[in-house]
Design a protein around this motif. Sequence first.
Motif, short mmCIF file in Angstrom:
data_model
loop_
_atom_site.label_atom_id
_atom_site.label_comp_id
_atom_site.label_asym_id
_atom_site.label_seq_id
_atom_site.Cartn_x
_atom_site.Cartn_y
_atom_site.Cartn_z
N THR A 70 0.84 -1.20 0.00
CA THR A 70 0.00 0.00 0.00
C THR A 70 0.87 1.25 0.00
O THR A 70 0.40 2.32 0.31
N GLY A 71 2.12 1.08 -0.30
CA GLY A 71 3.06 2.20 -0.22
C GLY A 71 3.80 2.20 1.11
O GLY A 71 4.86 2.77 1.24
N LYS A 72 3.21 1.56 2.11
CA LYS A 72 3.81 1.48 3.44
C LYS A 72 4.12 0.04 3.83
O LYS A 72 4.54 -0.22 4.95
N ASN A 73 3.88 -0.93 2.93
CA ASN A 73 4.06 -2.35 3.21
C ASN A 73 3.35 -2.77 4.50
O ASN A 73 3.94 -3.04 5.51
N THR A 74 2.05 -2.79 4.43
CA THR A 74 1.22 -3.17 5.56
C THR A 74 1.13 -4.68 5.67
O THR A 74 0.98 -5.37 4.66
#
Length: 155
Positions: A70-74
């Motif tokens: 998600t752009g933040k590696n959730t």
Amino acid sequence: MRDTSGGVTRWRRSVVLAAPAGLAVAGMAAAMLQGALAANLSLTNVPFTLSSKTVAAPGGIAAALTTVDTGKNTTATSVGIPKAGLDGICVHAAQKIGLPVVGDLGTWSLNISSPEAKTPLTTGELASGKGLQANKLVLDAQAVKAARAKLNASE
């Protein structure tokens, strides 16, 4: 001459049409409460909290940790339970509702709960069909927290 039929509500005709629909809804609600009709709950893209006092899964539990880009590696967790017995379950979801023209309508909440048994059900009782039963239960979560978990394959 004036037409008197326009704009008049004919209540008898309305009741004749609405009564069967009301009886059908009441019958389906009664069947769900007695367990004769299954209910399906699906929450998509709405954060919710699910808690249960006791869970028994005689067929086992499968869990998988995945990383969602998600752009933040959730990190996400998927838990699958083929058959589960639940005691004292509570589902809570809240969502803000807003309309473009009207604006913010506030936060709406959904709470679904089943009461706990007077004496806590054992995992054996839950596995044999007592309490709330769930089939093919799949939970996808970004956060999982267990206050106390007991994993015992012999029960």
